[in-house]
Design a protein around this motif. Structure first.
Motif, short mmCIF file in Angstrom:
data_model
loop_
_atom_site.label_atom_id
_atom_site.label_comp_id
_atom_site.label_asym_id
_atom_site.label_seq_id
_atom_site.Cartn_x
_atom_site.Cartn_y
_atom_site.Cartn_z
N GLU A 1 28.35 43.85 34.94
CA GLU A 1 29.55 43.40 35.63
C GLU A 1 30.08 44.54 36.51
N PRO A 2 30.99 44.27 37.45
CA PRO A 2 31.59 45.37 38.21
C PRO A 2 32.19 46.41 37.27
N LYS B 1 44.92 49.31 40.34
CA LYS B 1 44.39 49.05 41.69
C LYS B 1 42.88 48.92 41.68
N MET B 2 42.20 49.73 40.87
CA MET B 2 40.74 49.62 40.80
C MET B 2 40.32 48.32 40.12
N ALA B 3 41.01 47.92 39.06
CA ALA B 3 40.68 46.66 38.40
C ALA B 3 40.85 45.49 39.36
N ASP B 4 41.93 45.50 40.12
CA ASP B 4 42.16 44.41 41.09
C ASP B 4 41.05 44.38 42.13
N PHE B 5 40.61 45.55 42.59
CA PHE B 5 39.52 45.59 43.57
C PHE B 5 38.23 45.04 42.96
N GLU C 1 30.12 46.33 49.01
CA GLU C 1 31.50 46.80 49.17
C GLU C 1 31.96 47.45 47.86
N PHE C 2 32.01 48.77 47.88
CA PHE C 2 32.41 49.56 46.74
C PHE C 2 33.75 50.24 47.03
N ALA C 3 34.19 51.10 46.11
CA ALA C 3 35.51 51.70 46.30
C ALA C 3 35.58 53.08 45.67
N LEU C 4 36.60 53.80 46.08
CA LEU C 4 36.92 55.13 45.57
C LEU C 4 38.43 55.26 45.54
N MET C 5 38.97 55.73 44.41
CA MET C 5 40.41 56.00 44.37
C MET C 5 40.68 57.25 45.20
N GLY C 6 41.66 57.13 46.12
CA GLY C 6 42.01 58.27 46.97
C GLY C 6 43.34 58.86 46.53
#
Length: 304
Positions: free
Chosen positions: A114-115, A132-136, A145-150
């Motif tokens: 899973e993500p 915020k990361m869970a919502d993404f 489409e991935f992410a990084l906390m800034g």
């Protein structure tokens, strides 16, 4: 949609700290930094926590985390080791330590479906980051489409000296274009104002206080595993004679970005980051946690 997984990098030997900081007590009732991360992750909507550890740490970790997490979140343990055959690599390479953070993530390739997000065991990130990361991961993550906390750079610096920070370059869509490692970043009084500068080749350059930096808090789907395996094979071929080479997550991210295979959304947070590298950091972390308990962010007995 299935709840995302929290993947915690906890296999480090903590040589600069002098003991296993992953299970050291920082809260008033023996809570570890990991405890606060998991507490925030559960509130944010994560459904499982996976610990990446060395096999010899297993009994310690299970005795600390299994009783307090039972019935609250699913847990599992995977092991970072020196076996390269599981990635289709026939070479035997003598090393004193494993191959770095992206190699650690690969240790979970057969268990996470899973993500998921990746964090460090010894970093305190704050609830807003996990939410915020869970919502993404629930709503926006795809295989490209991935992410990084800034984190705001001014919320991550020490008052006691310079630090290294990966400064994110972000385009007008909020996606990372690259991470530039600044190895000497610090506060400096300039004409009566506290500013942030980095030093390179003896020259100081100012950075805006809201510049975004990576504190190794990444969001992926399982698609990253197959990509990472191929990159790891190539990395081993090029670096098998270098005992200090490490296969880091930003190497994977940079490859994906430069080859237009994935984007990384830089998710902004104003949370104050803090962490432990040296023993001298411990009282600072304890003081920060005490303040968060005093203002009601966390209960005094975290799992009570």
């Amino acid at each position: 949609m299935k709840k995302p997984t929290l993947l915690i990098l906890a296999a480090g030997m903590a040589s600069r700290y002098g003991s296993m900081k992953q299970i050291d007590a920082f809260g008033p009732n023996g809570e570890t930094i990991i405890d606060y991360s998991i507490y925030d992750a559960i509130r944010a909507g994560f459904g499982k926590v996976t610990f990446i550890i060395k096999k010899e740490f297993e009994d310690n970790f299970r005795s600390i985390y299994d009783p307090k997490l039972k019935g609250k979140i699913e847990t599992e343990y995977v092991f970072q080791d020196f076996d390269l055959t599981k990635y289709g690599i026939d070479r035997e390479v003598e090393r004193a330590k494993p191959w770095g953070t992206a190699h650690a993530v690969l240790s979970a390739k057969d268990t996470i479906k899973e993500p998921f997000c990746v964090i460090n065991a010894d970093d305190f990130y704050g609830y807003d980051s996990f939410k915020k990361m869970a919502d993404f991961l629930i709503n926006d993550a795809t295989d490209s489409e991935f992410a990084l906390m800034g984190f705001q750079i001014d919320k991550t610096l020490s008052e006691h000296g310079s630090v290294s920070r990966g400064v994110c370059q972000v385009d007008d869509k909020g996606n990372m274009t690259e991470i530039i490692e600044r190895t000497k970043v610090y506060f400096k009084d300039i004409e009566g104002e506290k500013k942030i500068v980095f030093e390179e080749d003896g020259k100081e350059t100012a950075l805006p206080s809201d510049a975004r930096v990576s504190m190794n808090f990444w969001g992926f789907t399982p698609a990253v595993f197959d990509i990472s395996v191929e990159l790891f094979k190539d990395f081993i071929e090029k670096n098998h004679t270098n005992p200090k080479s490490e296969f880091f997550i930003p190497l994977v991210a940079d490859h994906l970005i430069q080859n237009d295979k994935a984007t990384f959304k830089v998710i902004p947070t104003a949370e104050k980051w803090f962490g432990v590298t040296y023993k001298e950091d411990k009282p600072i972390v304890q003081e920060n946690i005490s303040k968060l308990i005093e203002n009601g962010t966390y209960p005094e007995h975290l799992w009570g």
